[in-house]
Design an enzyme around this catalytic site. Structure first.
Site, PDB file in Angstrom:
ATOM      1  N   LYS A  84       0.824  -1.218   0.000  1.00  6.91           N
ATOM      2  CA  LYS A  84       0.000   0.000   0.000  1.00  6.91           C
ATOM      3  C   LYS A  84       0.856   1.266   0.000  1.00  6.91           C
ATOM      4  O   LYS A  84       0.340   2.352  -0.283  1.00  6.91           O
ATOM      5  CB  LYS A  84      -0.967  -0.003   1.193  1.00  6.91           C
ATOM      6  CG  LYS A  84      -0.318   0.137   2.562  1.00  6.91           C
ATOM      7  CD  LYS A  84      -1.387   0.186   3.650  1.00  6.91           C
ATOM      8  CE  LYS A  84      -0.758   0.357   5.027  1.00  6.91           C
ATOM      9  NZ  LYS A  84      -1.792   0.448   6.095  1.00  6.91           N
ATOM     10  N   ARG A 136      -8.514   8.159   4.764  1.00  4.95           N
ATOM     11  CA  ARG A 136      -9.447   7.095   4.374  1.00  4.95           C
ATOM     12  C   ARG A 136     -10.180   6.555   5.600  1.00  4.95           C
ATOM     13  O   ARG A 136     -11.413   6.377   5.592  1.00  4.95           O
ATOM     14  CB  ARG A 136      -8.682   5.952   3.693  1.00  4.95           C
ATOM     15  CG  ARG A 136      -9.510   4.678   3.498  1.00  4.95           C
ATOM     16  CD  ARG A 136      -8.629   3.517   3.061  1.00  4.95           C
ATOM     17  NE  ARG A 136      -7.616   3.172   4.041  1.00  4.95           N
ATOM     18  CZ  ARG A 136      -7.813   2.412   5.109  1.00  4.95           C
ATOM     19  NH1 ARG A 136      -9.009   1.919   5.353  1.00  4.95           N
ATOM     20  NH2 ARG A 136      -6.825   2.138   5.946  1.00  4.95           N
ATOM     21  N   ARG A 137      -9.429   6.273   6.644  1.00  4.80           N
ATOM     22  CA  ARG A 137     -10.062   5.763   7.866  1.00  4.80           C
ATOM     23  C   ARG A 137     -10.937   6.828   8.511  1.00  4.80           C
ATOM     24  O   ARG A 137     -12.038   6.532   8.989  1.00  4.80           O
ATOM     25  CB  ARG A 137      -8.983   5.286   8.847  1.00  4.80           C
ATOM     26  CG  ARG A 137      -8.293   3.992   8.415  1.00  4.80           C
ATOM     27  CD  ARG A 137      -7.162   3.625   9.347  1.00  4.80           C
ATOM     28  NE  ARG A 137      -6.546   2.349   8.976  1.00  4.80           N
ATOM     29  CZ  ARG A 137      -5.251   2.096   9.049  1.00  4.80           C
ATOM     30  NH1 ARG A 137      -4.416   3.021   9.507  1.00  4.80           N
ATOM     31  NH2 ARG A 137      -4.779   0.918   8.700  1.00  4.80           N
ATOM     32  N   ARG A 158       0.809   9.960  14.228  1.00  3.19           N
ATOM     33  CA  ARG A 158       1.865   9.290  13.498  1.00  3.19           C
ATOM     34  C   ARG A 158       2.612   8.409  14.486  1.00  3.19           C
ATOM     35  O   ARG A 158       2.370   8.410  15.666  1.00  3.19           O
ATOM     36  CB  ARG A 158       2.836  10.316  12.878  1.00  3.19           C
ATOM     37  CG  ARG A 158       2.225  11.026  11.697  1.00  3.19           C
ATOM     38  CD  ARG A 158       2.939  10.935  10.392  1.00  3.19           C
ATOM     39  NE  ARG A 158       3.852   9.868  10.168  1.00  3.19           N
ATOM     40  CZ  ARG A 158       4.980  10.006   9.481  1.00  3.19           C
ATOM     41  NH1 ARG A 158       5.329  11.195   9.019  1.00  3.19           N
ATOM     42  NH2 ARG A 158       5.751   8.985   9.249  1.00  3.19           N
ATOM     43  N   CYS A 251      -1.555   7.594  -1.950  1.00  5.57           N
ATOM     44  CA  CYS A 251      -1.921   6.697  -0.855  1.00  5.57           C
ATOM     45  C   CYS A 251      -2.367   7.435   0.399  1.00  5.57           C
ATOM     46  O   CYS A 251      -2.792   6.805   1.357  1.00  5.57           O
ATOM     47  CB  CYS A 251      -0.760   5.738  -0.535  1.00  5.57           C
ATOM     48  SG  CYS A 251       0.722   6.533   0.105  1.00  5.57           S
TER      49      CYS A 251
END
Length: 342
Positions: A84, A136-137, A158, A251
C-alpha cells in the site's frame, strides 16, 4: 564482481519493527527457495524521519524512494515494501517480482476497556477520540458513527505501532485504528478489540500485501523471486491499485478498495483439482469508496468481473479498477480527493 551463488543476497528494508518482521519473513522464504544466505540492510526513508502527517507530505512514495535508490545503486539486491506504500506507477528499471499471499487486509480497532466501535459511540455523554493518520479511515469512521446517530472525533497521529497503541494505554485516546496485517506480523493481533468489517470500513488498496522488488535488469533474480508470487493476491491488488491510479489519487487520499476472491479460486492458480461437488469460483468482486474526511459524503460502488485465466493476465483486473473508478468519478468522487488536480 561475479554474482556467486553463495554470496549473501542483500534485502533492503525500513528500520521499523513491523518492516523488519515483514522482511525477516521474506528473507527466510528466499533462503529456503535459493539456499543462499540473506542479510537485511536497514535503510531510513523520508517517511520515517518526517514528523509531518502523511496527508501533508503527500504519502505517495515517501516510504519507498530510499529503498528504490539503493536498488538502482546496487547497494541491495531486492527490497520488501508494504504494497500500500508503493506508488501505482511502476518504474521500468524496477520489477515487482513477487506479491506473496496476502495477510488479513482489514483494519483493526484497539480501544480502551476492550470496547468495540459500537460500544465506544454508545456513550452519548462522551465523544470517543479515535487516532489514525489516514484520511481514508477518518472518512469511513466518521460516516459509520453518523450511521449510528453518533459522532466521533478522529485525531491525526503518526508513529510506529507501539507508539500508536501507547496513546490508548496512556488514556490519551479512546482507540486507534491500525492494519490487522501489521498487528499479526508483530504478534499483537490479540490486542485488537474489533476487526472492522469491509462492509463498514474498506481497507487501503493493497493493504495486507507485501511487494518484493528488484532491478529489472537482474533477470535471474526476478525469475527466482517470482516463485514467491501468489496469482490470486496479485489479481486482487492489481484491481485495487488500478482503481486508485485511475482516480489519480495518492496513498494519503481518502480512498478504500478491496477485491475479494473466494478461497476455492486458489485451486485454479495452483493447478489442483476441485473436490467432488466443489465449485471453482471464477469471479472477482471489487469494492471502492471515496469520502470526505468528516464522513458527511461517501461515494461507494462495486463491480464484479472474472478471475484472470493466467497469472500473466493483468489487463482483466486493471480494466475492472479503471471502469469502477470512472463510475465513481461520475458520481462525484473527484471532489472528495484532496490530491486530485481538479
Amino acid at each position: 564482481m561475479n554474482d556467486s551463488t553463495d554470496r549473501a543476497l542483500r534485502l533492503g528494508t525500513r528500520r521499523s519493527k513491523l518492516a523488519l518482521a515483514q522482511s525477516g519473513h521474506i528473507a527466510e522464504a528466499v533462503r529456503e527457495l535459493t539456499g543462499r544466505p540473506v542479510e537485511l540492510v536497514e535503510i531510513t526513508t523520508y517517511g520515517d524521519t518526517s514528523r509531518e502527517h502523511l496527508a501533508q507530505i503527500g504519502g505517495t512514495g515517501v516510504f519507498v524512494s530510499a529503498l528504490r535508490d539503493a536498488l538502482l545503486a546496487g547497494d541491495i539486491d531486492f527490497a520488501v515494501h508494504s504494497l500500500k506504500d508503493l506508488p501505482t506507477t511502476q518504474p521500468e528499471t524496477l520489477a515487482l517480482a513477487a506479491i506473496p499471499v496476502r495477510e488479513d487486509p482489514r483494519d483493526a480497532l484497539i480501544a480502551r476497556d476492550g470496547l468495540t466501535f459500537e460500544e465506544l459511540t454508545a456513550d452519548q455523554d462522551r465523544i470517543a477520540r479515535i487516532g489514525t493518520g489516514s484520511p481514508r479511515r477518518m472518512a469511513q469512521l466518521n460516516a459509520w458513527a453518523r450511521s449510528l446517530g453518533r459522532r466521533v472525533e478522529t485525531v491525526p497521529i503518526r508513529g510506529n505501532i507501539d507508539t500508536r497503541i501507547g496513546f490508548v494505554e496512556k488514556g490519551e485516546l479512546d482507540a486507534v485504528v491500525l492494519a490487522a496485517a501489521g498487528l499479526t506480523r508483530i504478534g499483537r493481533i490479540d490486542e485488537a478489540t474489533q476487526l472492522l468489517s469491509p462492509d463498514v470500513v474498506l481497507p487501503a488498496p493493497g493493504q495486507g500485501a507485501l511487494a518484493i522488488e528488484c532491478a529489472a535488469a537482474n533477470a535471474d533474480l526476478v525469475a527466482t523471486l517470482a516463485e514467491l508470487d501468489d496469482p490470486d493476491t496479485r489479481a486482487a491488488v492489481t484491481a485495487e491499485r488500478s482503481l486508485l491510479a485511475a482516480l489519480e489519487a495518492g496513498c494519503s487520499a481518502p480512498v478504500g478498495a478491496l477485491a475479494d476472491l473466494s478461497p476455492s479460486s486458489r485451486l485454479r492458480s495452483s493447478g489442483e483439482s476441485p473436490e467432488a461437488g466443489e465449485q471453482v469460483v471464477t469471479e472477482l468482486h471489487l469494492r471502492g469508496v471515496v469520502g470526505s474526511t468528516d464522513g458527511s459524503t461517501l461515494v461507494q460502488m462495486s463491480t464484479t468481473g472474472h478471475v484472470p485465466a493466467s497469472p500473466d493476465d493483468v489487463a482483466t483486473p486493471q480494466n475492472m479498477g479503471r471502469e469502477l473508478a470512472a463510475e465513481m468519478l461520475a458520481k462525484g468522487a473527484a471532489g472528495l480527493m484532496g490530491e486530485r488536480a481538479l
